[in-house]
Write a protein that holds these residues in place. Structure first.
Motif, mmCIF file in Angstrom:
data_model
loop_
_atom_site.group_PDB
_atom_site.id
_atom_site.type_symbol
_atom_site.label_atom_id
_atom_site.label_comp_id
_atom_site.label_asym_id
_atom_site.label_seq_id
_atom_site.Cartn_x
_atom_site.Cartn_y
_atom_site.Cartn_z
ATOM 1 N N PHE A 1 0.790 -1.221 0.000
ATOM 2 C CA PHE A 1 0.000 0.000 0.000
ATOM 3 C C PHE A 1 0.830 1.282 0.000
ATOM 4 O O PHE A 1 0.441 2.269 -0.605
ATOM 5 N N MET A 2 1.974 1.262 0.657
ATOM 6 C CA MET A 2 2.807 2.462 0.671
ATOM 7 C C MET A 2 3.813 2.449 -0.471
ATOM 8 O O MET A 2 4.242 3.496 -0.936
ATOM 9 N N GLY A 3 4.197 1.266 -0.893
ATOM 10 C CA GLY A 3 5.200 1.142 -1.953
ATOM 11 C C GLY A 3 4.628 0.765 -3.296
ATOM 12 O O GLY A 3 5.376 0.462 -4.218
ATOM 13 N N ASN A 4 3.306 0.745 -3.392
ATOM 14 C CA ASN A 4 2.648 0.347 -4.645
ATOM 15 C C ASN A 4 3.168 -0.987 -5.168
ATOM 16 O O ASN A 4 3.410 -1.160 -6.357
ATOM 17 N N GLU B 1 6.049 -2.584 -4.391
ATOM 18 C CA GLU B 1 7.486 -2.854 -4.338
ATOM 19 C C GLU B 1 8.203 -1.811 -3.489
ATOM 20 O O GLU B 1 7.773 -0.665 -3.398
ATOM 21 N N MET B 2 9.286 -2.266 -2.857
ATOM 22 C CA MET B 2 10.021 -1.362 -1.973
ATOM 23 C C MET B 2 11.371 -1.985 -1.646
ATOM 24 O O MET B 2 11.469 -3.200 -1.478
ATOM 25 N N ASN B 3 12.402 -1.136 -1.528
ATOM 26 C CA ASN B 3 13.686 -1.697 -1.098
ATOM 27 C C ASN B 3 13.700 -1.798 0.432
ATOM 28 O O ASN B 3 12.877 -1.204 1.126
ATOM 29 N N GLN B 4 14.625 -2.585 0.926
ATOM 30 C CA GLN B 4 14.665 -2.894 2.353
ATOM 31 C C GLN B 4 14.965 -1.660 3.212
ATOM 32 O O GLN B 4 14.433 -1.515 4.306
ATOM 33 N N LYS B 5 15.772 -0.753 2.713
ATOM 34 C CA LYS B 5 16.108 0.473 3.461
ATOM 35 C C LYS B 5 14.847 1.319 3.667
ATOM 36 O O LYS B 5 14.556 1.764 4.767
ATOM 37 N N ARG B 6 14.097 1.525 2.600
ATOM 38 C CA ARG B 6 12.866 2.317 2.723
ATOM 39 C C ARG B 6 11.851 1.616 3.628
ATOM 40 O O ARG B 6 11.188 2.253 4.430
ATOM 41 N N LEU B 7 11.767 0.296 3.504
ATOM 42 C CA LEU B 7 10.870 -0.481 4.358
ATOM 43 C C LEU B 7 11.223 -0.260 5.822
ATOM 44 O O LEU B 7 10.348 -0.003 6.651
ATOM 45 N N SER B 8 12.490 -0.321 6.125
ATOM 46 C CA SER B 8 12.977 -0.099 7.485
ATOM 47 C C SER B 8 12.598 1.307 7.962
ATOM 48 O O SER B 8 12.117 1.494 9.083
ATOM 49 N N GLU C 1 10.163 3.312 6.762
ATOM 50 C CA GLU C 1 8.701 3.461 6.856
ATOM 51 C C GLU C 1 8.155 2.823 8.132
ATOM 52 O O GLU C 1 7.202 3.309 8.719
ATOM 53 N N MET C 2 8.779 1.720 8.559
ATOM 54 C CA MET C 2 8.299 1.008 9.736
ATOM 55 C C MET C 2 8.971 1.475 11.027
ATOM 56 O O MET C 2 8.601 1.033 12.108
ATOM 57 N N SER C 3 9.981 2.349 10.898
ATOM 58 C CA SER C 3 10.755 2.823 12.053
ATOM 59 C C SER C 3 11.343 1.649 12.840
ATOM 60 O O SER C 3 11.242 1.583 14.061
#
Length: 141
Positions: free
Chosen positions: A48-51, A53-60, A62-64
């Motif tokens: 939902f936030m990455g449409n 797909e997302m790389n692991q750094k951004r995932l980290s 976004e989730m804090s």
């Protein structure tokens, strides 16, 4: 100070109890999908936030959550066929996380589960109270 069962307490214990109740309800509801609450959150963030797909750094980010913690959860999710890694088309050094078909199906089912959780937790609040609670919580985080 607030009174809980005739005892004065600060806001922190109340927030902890509310978060704990939320976690317990979420744990119970995701059990049927053989997925943890953290894994469900990762699927939701990717979808939902990455449409999708997302790389692991951004995932980290976004989730804090620390990258090392996300890395461990991601490995389990890949092993359980909820997500997979794909090399970025724009940066060969970058790995992109995507949900598998199984992951997408679980994510869709979790959307309705999330609505049930919210109703169980907040169903007794009026619409105005819900909006006020959301506004206050946004100020805290």
């Amino acid at each position: 100070m607030f009174k809980v069962e005739s005892i004065d307490v600060g806001i922190t214990p109340l927030l902890y109890r509310a978060a704990h109740k939320c976690t317990m309800i979420h744990n119970e509801m995701v059990k049927e999908f053989s997925i943890s609450v953290q894994q469900a959150a990762i699927l939701a963030v990717i979808e939902f936030m990455g449409n999708g797909e997302m790389n692991q750094k951004r995932l980290s980010d976004e989730m804090s959550v620390k990258e090392s913690s996300v890395s461990s959860i991601v490995k389990t999710m890949i092993k359980n066929n909820f997500i997979y890694k794909e090399q970025s088309k724009t940066d060969a050094r970058n790995q992109i996380l995507k949900a598998t078909e199984k992951g997408k199906e679980v994510c869709e089912k979790l959307k309705s589960t999330a609505k049930r959780v919210e109703e169980e937790l907040y169903g007794h609040l009026s619409e105005t109270e819900r909006e006020e609670l959301i506004a206050i919580l946004k100020k805290l985080v």
